[in-house]
Write an enzyme that holds these catalytic residues in place. Structure first.
Site, PDB file in Angstrom:
ATOM      1  N   GLU A  29      35.064  64.318  -4.417  1.00  0.00           N
ATOM      2  CA  GLU A  29      33.753  64.900  -4.651  1.00  0.00           C
ATOM      3  C   GLU A  29      32.924  64.975  -3.383  1.00  0.00           C
ATOM      4  OE1 GLU A  29      32.441  63.273  -8.962  1.00  0.00           O
ATOM      5  OE2 GLU A  29      32.495  61.860  -7.319  1.00  0.00           O
TER       6      GLU A  29
ATOM      7  N   CYS B  27      26.667  63.718   0.401  1.00  0.00           N
ATOM      8  CA  CYS B  27      27.482  62.523   0.169  1.00  0.00           C
ATOM      9  C   CYS B  27      28.946  62.946   0.241  1.00  0.00           C
ATOM     10  CB  CYS B  27      27.132  61.966  -1.211  1.00  0.00           C
ATOM     11  SG  CYS B  27      28.132  60.546  -1.674  1.00  0.00           S
TER      12      CYS B  27
ATOM     13  N   CYS C 229      40.977  54.632  -3.783  1.00  0.00           N
ATOM     14  CA  CYS C 229      40.561  53.545  -2.893  1.00  0.00           C
ATOM     15  C   CYS C 229      41.368  52.297  -3.219  1.00  0.00           C
ATOM     16  CB  CYS C 229      39.075  53.256  -3.062  1.00  0.00           C
ATOM     17  SG  CYS C 229      38.482  51.951  -1.962  1.00  0.00           S
TER      18      CYS C 229
ATOM     19  N   CYS D  63      37.308  47.505  -6.409  1.00  0.00           N
ATOM     20  CA  CYS D  63      36.138  46.764  -6.898  1.00  0.00           C
ATOM     21  C   CYS D  63      36.088  46.867  -8.422  1.00  0.00           C
ATOM     22  CB  CYS D  63      34.862  47.328  -6.295  1.00  0.00           C
ATOM     23  SG  CYS D  63      34.832  47.178  -4.507  1.00  0.00           S
TER      24      CYS D  63
ATOM     25  N   CYS E  79      34.075  49.846 -10.114  1.00  0.00           N
ATOM     26  CA  CYS E  79      34.193  51.192  -9.527  1.00  0.00           C
ATOM     27  C   CYS E  79      35.406  51.909 -10.082  1.00  0.00           C
ATOM     28  CB  CYS E  79      34.295  51.072  -8.012  1.00  0.00           C
ATOM     29  SG  CYS E  79      34.580  52.662  -7.189  1.00  0.00           S
TER      30      CYS E  79
ATOM     31  N   GLY F  87      36.316  56.403  -1.690  1.00  0.00           N
ATOM     32  CA  GLY F  87      37.089  55.790  -0.618  1.00  0.00           C
ATOM     33  C   GLY F  87      36.318  54.814   0.247  1.00  0.00           C
ATOM     34  N   GLU F  88      37.078  54.016   0.992  1.00  0.00           N
ATOM     35  CA  GLU F  88      36.499  53.038   1.917  1.00  0.00           C
ATOM     36  C   GLU F  88      36.662  53.608   3.331  1.00  0.00           C
ATOM     37  OE1 GLU F  88      34.660  50.133   2.172  1.00  0.00           O
ATOM     38  OE2 GLU F  88      35.006  50.671   4.259  1.00  0.00           O
TER      39      GLU F  88
ATOM     40  N   SER G 147      28.898  53.738   4.472  1.00  0.00           N
ATOM     41  CA  SER G 147      28.837  52.646   3.494  1.00  0.00           C
ATOM     42  C   SER G 147      30.200  51.956   3.428  1.00  0.00           C
ATOM     43  CB  SER G 147      28.477  53.216   2.118  1.00  0.00           C
ATOM     44  OG  SER G 147      28.514  52.192   1.144  1.00  0.00           O
TER      45      SER G 147
ATOM     46  N   SER H 131      28.055  47.279   0.923  1.00  0.00           N
ATOM     47  CA  SER H 131      28.068  47.071  -0.520  1.00  0.00           C
ATOM     48  C   SER H 131      28.218  45.583  -0.790  1.00  0.00           C
ATOM     49  CB  SER H 131      29.231  47.854  -1.130  1.00  0.00           C
ATOM     50  OG  SER H 131      28.999  49.229  -0.959  1.00  0.00           O
TER      51      SER H 131
ATOM     52  N   HIS I 262      26.639  43.418  -3.607  1.00  0.00           N
ATOM     53  CA  HIS I 262      26.917  43.235  -5.041  1.00  0.00           C
ATOM     54  C   HIS I 262      26.979  41.793  -5.549  1.00  0.00           C
ATOM     55  CE1 HIS I 262      27.649  47.443  -4.761  1.00  0.00           C
ATOM     56  NE2 HIS I 262      28.827  47.334  -4.242  1.00  0.00           N
TER      57      HIS I 262
ATOM     58  N   ASN J 244      26.796  52.485 -13.224  1.00  0.00           N
ATOM     59  CA  ASN J 244      27.265  53.590 -14.073  1.00  0.00           C
ATOM     60  C   ASN J 244      28.473  53.097 -14.838  1.00  0.00           C
ATOM     61  OD1 ASN J 244      25.578  55.884 -13.506  1.00  0.00           O
ATOM     62  ND2 ASN J 244      26.478  55.888 -11.463  1.00  0.00           N
TER      63      ASN J 244
ATOM     64  N   CYS K  10      28.315  59.109  -8.786  1.00  0.00           N
ATOM     65  CA  CYS K  10      28.712  58.600  -7.476  1.00  0.00           C
ATOM     66  C   CYS K  10      30.122  58.020  -7.534  1.00  0.00           C
ATOM     67  CB  CYS K  10      27.764  57.490  -7.046  1.00  0.00           C
ATOM     68  SG  CYS K  10      26.551  58.025  -5.885  1.00  0.00           S
TER      69      CYS K  10
HETATM   70  N1  SAH Z   1      33.781  52.295  -0.362  1.00  0.00           N
HETATM   71  C1  SAH Z   1      32.472  52.310   0.155  1.00  0.00           C
HETATM   72  C2  SAH Z   1      31.745  53.620  -0.030  1.00  0.00           C
HETATM   73  C3  SAH Z   1      31.932  54.355  -1.331  1.00  0.00           C
HETATM   74  S1  SAH Z   1      31.267  53.628  -2.775  1.00  0.00           S
HETATM   75  C4  SAH Z   1      31.660  51.172  -0.436  1.00  0.00           C
HETATM   76  O1  SAH Z   1      32.113  50.532  -1.368  1.00  0.00           O
HETATM   77  O2  SAH Z   1      30.587  50.928   0.094  1.00  0.00           O
HETATM   78  C5  SAH Z   1      29.540  54.009  -2.644  1.00  0.00           C
HETATM   79  C6  SAH Z   1      28.667  53.070  -3.455  1.00  0.00           C
HETATM   80  O3  SAH Z   1      28.780  53.331  -4.868  1.00  0.00           O
HETATM   81  C7  SAH Z   1      29.013  51.613  -3.225  1.00  0.00           C
HETATM   82  O4  SAH Z   1      27.873  50.845  -2.951  1.00  0.00           O
HETATM   83  C8  SAH Z   1      29.610  51.246  -4.557  1.00  0.00           C
HETATM   84  O5  SAH Z   1      29.498  49.892  -4.787  1.00  0.00           O
HETATM   85  C9  SAH Z   1      28.829  52.082  -5.537  1.00  0.00           C
HETATM   86  N2  SAH Z   1      29.484  52.188  -6.851  1.00  0.00           N
HETATM   87  C10 SAH Z   1      30.802  52.227  -7.115  1.00  0.00           C
HETATM   88  N3  SAH Z   1      31.026  52.276  -8.457  1.00  0.00           N
HETATM   89  C11 SAH Z   1      29.815  52.270  -9.039  1.00  0.00           C
HETATM   90  C12 SAH Z   1      29.383  52.313 -10.405  1.00  0.00           C
HETATM   91  N4  SAH Z   1      30.248  52.377 -11.402  1.00  0.00           N
HETATM   92  N5  SAH Z   1      28.059  52.272 -10.639  1.00  0.00           N
HETATM   93  C13 SAH Z   1      27.178  52.239  -9.608  1.00  0.00           C
HETATM   94  N6  SAH Z   1      27.521  52.200  -8.317  1.00  0.00           N
HETATM   95  C14 SAH Z   1      28.837  52.213  -8.028  1.00  0.00           C
HETATM   96 FE1  SF4 Z   2      36.499  51.399  -2.965  1.00  0.00          FE
HETATM   97 FE2  SF4 Z   2      33.846  51.432  -2.533  1.00  0.00          FE
HETATM   98 FE3  SF4 Z   2      34.884  51.811  -5.025  1.00  0.00          FE
HETATM   99 FE4  SF4 Z   2      35.006  49.399  -3.878  1.00  0.00          FE
HETATM  100  S1  SF4 Z   2      33.138  50.522  -4.448  1.00  0.00           S
HETATM  101  S2  SF4 Z   2      36.683  50.432  -4.970  1.00  0.00           S
HETATM  102  S3  SF4 Z   2      35.327  49.933  -1.749  1.00  0.00           S
HETATM  103  S4  SF4 Z   2      35.118  53.156  -3.256  1.00  0.00           S
END
Ligand code: SAH
Ligand code: SF4
Length: 384
Positions: A93, A106, A113, A117, A120, A172-173, A204, A226, A228, A303, A346
């Site tokens: 996306e 974005c 990834c 997490c 995610c 992705g990271e 990020s 990130s 959390h 989300n 996102c």
């Molecule tokens: N991988 C990188 C960048 C992409 S994720 C990272 O983790 O920082 C971008 C942001 O979206 C991160 O802060 C991530 O924690 C957040 N994110 C991922 N899944 C989410 C969800 N289900 N609800 C809200 N934020 C989320």
């Molecule tokens: Fe990967 Fe970022 Fe999602 Fe974690 S939050 S799984 S690092 S995309």
């Protein structure tokens, strides 16, 4: 026949080297780069100030191609989401979020990834592959010139810039796809390409400590981390990478990064998970954790998606949590939803579009999720 070279894959120095191989002077590379990244040209015939012989040479061995757009939706609030094809049934996306004084794009850096997490859905789909430079910068290239075409704005430096800020917060990271990400960053910053200031480009990361240090030396841009969680035990369960790079190492890396960073703070992203990481005690623990790291907080209402088994913190809880951070003198924002009428989230949806033929089914699934989790499920969120 040898494969054509995609010129979107080259950073400024590489384009100079490539032109050198063709027997051309460095200023030709600059001209070529302006045609590509400032005029959005994909056809060498347009490049009228390049000698015809060079244009012909280029046409025989190179091309300029961004990944194909699979779908393109614009919300009534102007948020626009593209789904781009990165091959083998993978899509990522790209989301444009317009605001009064800026336009933020974005972008994604990997298909899937590996960090996995817990909250995610990109992580839940697993790692597919790293995006190439052309696929990363191609998202900016495609979006900038597509937005201009839509608005009837001329390409080139005279036309009004549509994208003023870039955030690497899609799928992705980015620090686990380091070289292509840095090459793409260099193009974003280059005056003969997009000329964005380092402060307007944010990467990020989930906290890949050695790569944070490497980035500080090679291409320091604004940094979002990130977080959390307020302690290692909690973060180990949410961001598995924490077991490798625990919080004290991450905080040290943030402090080191700030010596090179274009902004004098780190943005900590914090996904608000009901009953998991959102109590007053967690907020107080966070204040202590980040005490020696100049920072801002961005609280992201979770989300939800069914497989996660997690819930979004209630708004009132998010407010109380934010208040504790603010009372400690930390600037804190809460992301609010955007793009209400297009299905976009996102880093959430691309996992579901791996099979792009089942659009109806996915739309149906999305409306079921929304019934279950509320109308905000699957909506783009942005910083207030
Ligand atoms: N991988 C990188 C960048 C992409 S994720 C990272 O983790 O920082 C971008 C942001 O979206 C991160 O802060 C991530 O924690 C957040 N994110 C991922 N899944 C989410 C969800 N289900 N609800 C809200 N934020 C989320
Ligand atoms: Fe990967 Fe970022 Fe999602 Fe974690 S939050 S799984 S690092 S995309």
């Amino acid at each position: 026949m040898t494969a054509l070279t995609n010129l979107l894959d080259f950073d400024p120095a590489q384009l100079v080297a490539y032109c050198g191989e063709l027997g051309e002077k460095p200023f030709r590379a600059k001209q070529l780069q302006r045609w590509i990244h400032q005029f959005g040209a994909s056809n060498f015939d347009e490049m009228t100030d390049l000698a015809k012989s060079l244009r012909e040479k280029l046409a025989g061995r190179a091309h300029i191609s961004a990944p194909a757009v699979i779908s393109d939706h614009t919300s009534t609030d102007g948020t626009r989401k593209w789904l781009v094809d990165v091959g083998n049934g993978n899509a990522v996306e790209t989301v444009f979020i317009p605001e009064e004084n800026r336009g933020t794009l974005c972008i994604s850096t990997q298909a899937g990834c590996a960090v996995n997490c817990r909250f995610c859905s990109t992580g839940k789909q697993g790692f597919n592959r790293n995006l190439s430079v052309g696929e990363i910068i191609g998202q900016l290239w495609m979006a900038e010139f597509e937005l201009r075409r839509t608005k009837g704005i001329e390409p080139g430096p005279k036309g009004e810039r549509q994208i003023t800020n870039v955030v690497m917060m899609g799928m992705g990271e980015p620090l686990l796809n380091f070289e292509p990400t840095v090459t793409a960053l260099k193009l974003m910053l280059d005056d003969n390409a997009y000329g964005l200031s380092r402060r307007r480009v944010t990467l990020s990361t989930s906290g890949v400590v050695p790569m944070i240090d490497k980035l500080s030396k090679e291409c320091p841009v604004a940094m979002a981390v990130s977080l959390h969680a307020s302690n290692d035990q909690l973060r180990d369960g949410l961001v598995p990478l924490n077991k490798k790079y625990p919080l004290h190492e991450l905080m040290d890396a943030c402090r080191r990064y700030l010596e090179f960073a274009p902004r004098d703070f780190i943005t900590f992203e914090y996904c608000m998970l009901d009953g998991v990481n959102d109590t007053d005690q967690h907020a107080r623990e966070l204040v202590a954790l980040v005490k020696t790291v100049p920072c801002k907080f961005n609280l992201i209402p979770f989300n939800p998606f069914p497989e996660s088994g997690l819930k979004r913190s209630p708004n009132v809880r998010i407010k109380l949590f934010a208040q504790i951070l603010m009372d400690a003198g930390i600037v804190t924002t809460v992301r609010k939803t955007r793009g209400d009428d297009i299905d976009a989230a996102c880093g959430q949806l691309a996992g579901e579009v791996q099979d792009r033929t089942r659009v109806q089914e996915r739309m149906q699934q999305m409306s079921e999720y929304q019934k279950k989790f509320g109308p905000n499920f699957g909506k783009i969120t942005e910083i207030k």
